[in-house]
Design a protein around this motif. Structure first.
Motif, PDB file in Angstrom:
ATOM      1  N   LEU A 183      39.813  78.490 143.150  1.00 54.47           N
ATOM      2  CA  LEU A 183      38.983  79.596 143.322  1.00 54.47           C
ATOM      3  C   LEU A 183      37.657  79.521 143.199  1.00 54.47           C
ATOM      4  O   LEU A 183      37.115  78.457 142.099  1.00 54.47           O
ATOM      5  N   THR A 184      36.985  80.133 143.953  1.00 62.46           N
ATOM      6  CA  THR A 184      35.303  79.787 143.913  1.00 62.46           C
ATOM      7  C   THR A 184      34.685  80.836 143.039  1.00 62.46           C
ATOM      8  O   THR A 184      35.521  82.153 142.896  1.00 62.46           O
ATOM      9  N   GLY A 185      33.693  80.472 142.440  1.00 62.68           N
ATOM     10  CA  GLY A 185      32.969  81.657 141.691  1.00 62.68           C
ATOM     11  C   GLY A 185      33.663  81.782 140.356  1.00 62.68           C
ATOM     12  O   GLY A 185      34.475  81.216 140.066  1.00 62.68           O
ATOM     13  N   SER A 186      33.023  82.735 139.599  1.00 63.61           N
ATOM     14  CA  SER A 186      33.616  83.123 138.151  1.00 63.61           C
ATOM     15  C   SER A 186      34.077  84.317 138.159  1.00 63.61           C
ATOM     16  O   SER A 186      33.689  85.380 138.643  1.00 63.61           O
ATOM     17  N   ILE A 187      35.372  84.637 137.389  1.00 64.63           N
ATOM     18  CA  ILE A 187      36.018  85.707 137.276  1.00 64.63           C
ATOM     19  C   ILE A 187      35.163  86.833 136.529  1.00 64.63           C
ATOM     20  O   ILE A 187      35.170  88.072 136.699  1.00 64.63           O
ATOM     21  N   LEU A 188      34.177  86.176 135.590  1.00 72.09           N
ATOM     22  CA  LEU A 188      33.695  87.333 134.790  1.00 72.09           C
ATOM     23  C   LEU A 188      32.323  87.551 135.413  1.00 72.09           C
ATOM     24  O   LEU A 188      31.742  88.494 134.882  1.00 72.09           O
ATOM     25  N   ARG A 189      31.801  86.835 136.087  1.00 64.94           N
ATOM     26  CA  ARG A 189      30.553  87.178 136.918  1.00 64.94           C
ATOM     27  C   ARG A 189      30.580  87.891 138.037  1.00 64.94           C
ATOM     28  O   ARG A 189      29.894  88.100 138.872  1.00 64.94           O
ATOM     29  N   GLY A 190      31.995  88.373 138.593  1.00 66.39           N
ATOM     30  CA  GLY A 190      32.065  88.968 139.710  1.00 66.39           C
ATOM     31  C   GLY A 190      31.519  90.274 139.670  1.00 66.39           C
ATOM     32  O   GLY A 190      30.920  90.728 138.671  1.00 66.39           O
ATOM     33  N   THR A 191      31.610  91.199 140.609  1.00 69.69           N
ATOM     34  CA  THR A 191      30.986  92.207 140.407  1.00 69.69           C
ATOM     35  C   THR A 191      31.668  93.490 139.478  1.00 69.69           C
ATOM     36  O   THR A 191      30.968  93.591 138.538  1.00 69.69           O
ATOM     37  N   TYR A 192      33.032  93.831 139.534  1.00 71.07           N
ATOM     38  CA  TYR A 192      33.575  94.720 138.790  1.00 71.07           C
ATOM     39  C   TYR A 192      35.086  94.023 138.330  1.00 71.07           C
ATOM     40  O   TYR A 192      35.341  93.405 139.132  1.00 71.07           O
ATOM     41  N   GLY A 193      35.595  94.656 137.455  1.00 78.24           N
ATOM     42  CA  GLY A 193      36.591  94.148 136.838  1.00 78.24           C
ATOM     43  C   GLY A 193      37.971  95.141 136.758  1.00 78.24           C
ATOM     44  O   GLY A 193      39.210  94.981 137.011  1.00 78.24           O
ATOM     45  N   PHE A 194      37.549  96.223 136.339  1.00 78.66           N
ATOM     46  CA  PHE A 194      38.545  97.427 135.933  1.00 78.66           C
ATOM     47  C   PHE A 194      38.084  98.944 136.702  1.00 78.66           C
ATOM     48  O   PHE A 194      36.940  99.081 136.487  1.00 78.66           O
ATOM     49  N   MET A 195      39.150  99.738 136.881  1.00 82.47           N
ATOM     50  CA  MET A 195      38.832 101.025 137.395  1.00 82.47           C
ATOM     51  C   MET A 195      39.753 101.870 136.819  1.00 82.47           C
ATOM     52  O   MET A 195      40.858 101.345 136.462  1.00 82.47           O
ATOM     53  N   VAL A 196      39.428 103.109 135.926  1.00 84.60           N
ATOM     54  CA  VAL A 196      40.299 103.842 135.371  1.00 84.60           C
ATOM     55  C   VAL A 196      39.954 105.282 135.988  1.00 84.60           C
ATOM     56  O   VAL A 196      38.749 105.720 136.071  1.00 84.60           O
ATOM     57  N   VAL A 197      41.036 105.810 136.155  1.00 83.24           N
ATOM     58  CA  VAL A 197      40.942 107.281 136.769  1.00 83.24           C
ATOM     59  C   VAL A 197      41.817 108.100 136.103  1.00 83.24           C
ATOM     60  O   VAL A 197      42.945 108.051 135.721  1.00 83.24           O
ATOM     61  N   TRP A 222      40.930  94.063 139.337  1.00 87.63           N
ATOM     62  CA  TRP A 222      40.598  93.195 140.532  1.00 87.63           C
ATOM     63  C   TRP A 222      39.596  91.807 140.331  1.00 87.63           C
ATOM     64  O   TRP A 222      38.843  91.830 139.251  1.00 87.63           O
ATOM     65  N   ASP A 223      39.849  90.769 140.957  1.00 84.77           N
ATOM     66  CA  ASP A 223      39.240  89.547 140.723  1.00 84.77           C
ATOM     67  C   ASP A 223      38.522  89.290 142.213  1.00 84.77           C
ATOM     68  O   ASP A 223      39.340  89.409 143.472  1.00 84.77           O
ATOM     69  N   THR A 224      37.396  88.946 142.232  1.00 90.25           N
ATOM     70  CA  THR A 224      36.521  88.876 143.318  1.00 90.25           C
ATOM     71  C   THR A 224      36.291  87.236 143.692  1.00 90.25           C
ATOM     72  O   THR A 224      35.744  86.952 144.738  1.00 90.25           O
ATOM     73  N   TRP A 238      37.929 112.243 136.936  1.00 88.23           N
ATOM     74  CA  TRP A 238      36.995 111.092 136.621  1.00 88.23           C
ATOM     75  C   TRP A 238      37.267 109.743 136.976  1.00 88.23           C
ATOM     76  O   TRP A 238      38.431 109.261 136.731  1.00 88.23           O
ATOM     77  N   LYS A 239      36.313 108.868 137.406  1.00 86.30           N
ATOM     78  CA  LYS A 239      36.601 107.744 137.811  1.00 86.30           C
ATOM     79  C   LYS A 239      35.324 106.660 137.061  1.00 86.30           C
ATOM     80  O   LYS A 239      34.358 106.938 137.168  1.00 86.30           O
ATOM     81  N   LEU A 240      36.017 105.691 136.472  1.00 87.57           N
ATOM     82  CA  LEU A 240      35.206 104.594 135.558  1.00 87.57           C
ATOM     83  C   LEU A 240      35.474 103.397 136.267  1.00 87.57           C
ATOM     84  O   LEU A 240      36.577 103.087 136.242  1.00 87.57           O
ATOM     85  N   ILE A 241      34.119 102.726 136.430  1.00 86.86           N
ATOM     86  CA  ILE A 241      34.268 101.360 136.976  1.00 86.86           C
ATOM     87  C   ILE A 241      33.472 100.556 136.038  1.00 86.86           C
ATOM     88  O   ILE A 241      32.486 100.759 135.930  1.00 86.86           O
ATOM     89  N   ILE A 242      34.120  99.427 135.626  1.00 85.67           N
ATOM     90  CA  ILE A 242      33.588  98.906 134.517  1.00 85.67           C
ATOM     91  C   ILE A 242      33.602  97.313 134.887  1.00 85.67           C
ATOM     92  O   ILE A 242      34.583  96.891 135.512  1.00 85.67           O
ATOM     93  N   VAL A 243      32.787  96.611 134.315  1.00 88.04           N
ATOM     94  CA  VAL A 243      32.623  95.038 134.505  1.00 88.04           C
ATOM     95  C   VAL A 243      33.784  94.454 133.207  1.00 88.04           C
ATOM     96  O   VAL A 243      34.070  95.112 132.311  1.00 88.04           O
ATOM     97  N   LYS A 244      34.227  93.323 133.669  1.00 87.41           N
ATOM     98  CA  LYS A 244      35.159  92.493 132.900  1.00 87.41           C
ATOM     99  C   LYS A 244      34.495  91.782 131.714  1.00 87.41           C
ATOM    100  O   LYS A 244      35.026  91.395 130.706  1.00 87.41           O
ATOM    101  N   SER A 245      32.957  91.592 131.835  1.00 85.37           N
ATOM    102  CA  SER A 245      32.446  90.633 130.839  1.00 85.37           C
ATOM    103  C   SER A 245      31.102  91.468 130.334  1.00 85.37           C
ATOM    104  O   SER A 245      30.482  91.994 131.043  1.00 85.37           O
TER     105      SER A 245
END
Length: 127
Positions: free
Chosen positions: A26-40, A15-17, A44-51
């Motif tokens: 688009l406003t803001g930074s794609i890499l400075r947003g909250t999170y970028g990927f989720m893997v289930v 996702w892109d915030t 197990w559920k992992l949520i990680i940042v893009k940067s």
């Protein structure tokens, strides 16, 4: 472009915030947003940042015993997590990277910074 060994067992979400403006930018930074990927996978559920430079922390939940995601098993920075938990995170990240490489395509959707509005070094490297 599928992998029959994994695709029916793993869910990947990106996702892109950033928010659109009236001018179409688009406003803001794609890499400075909250999170970028989720893997289930399995429970197990992992949520990680893009940067790698994003200050947000990765999160890991066992959704079978923590369906409301109240207990991040990586704690605050992962240094106090057990070897089993770190191993689970690395396994889920490996599945994500394998998926990204397959979906990358000839355009380089996950390997070229242009697809993050020129930010970073490409998702595969950043993750």
């Amino acid at each position: 472009n599928t992998n029959s060994d994994y695709d029916n067992e793993v869910v990947v979400s990106e996702w892109d915030t950033r928010k659109p403006t009236k001018t179409g930018d688009l406003t803001g930074s794609i890499l400075r947003g909250t999170y970028g990927f989720m893997v289930v996978k399995d429970n197990w559920k992992l949520i990680i940042v893009k940067s790698e430079s994003n200050p947000a922390k990765d999160q890991l939940y066992n959704i079978a015993i923590d369906p409301f995601e109240m207990n991040n098993m990586l704690q605050h920075n992962g240094t106090s997590a057990s070897k089993d938990i770190v191993g689970k995170v690395e396994h889920l990240k490996a599945l994500l990277i394998e998926w990204m490489k397959r979906m990358n395509g000839s355009k380089g959707l996950y390997s070229k910074p242009v697809f993050n509005a020129g930010e970073g070094r490409g998702d595969i490297v950043e993750v």
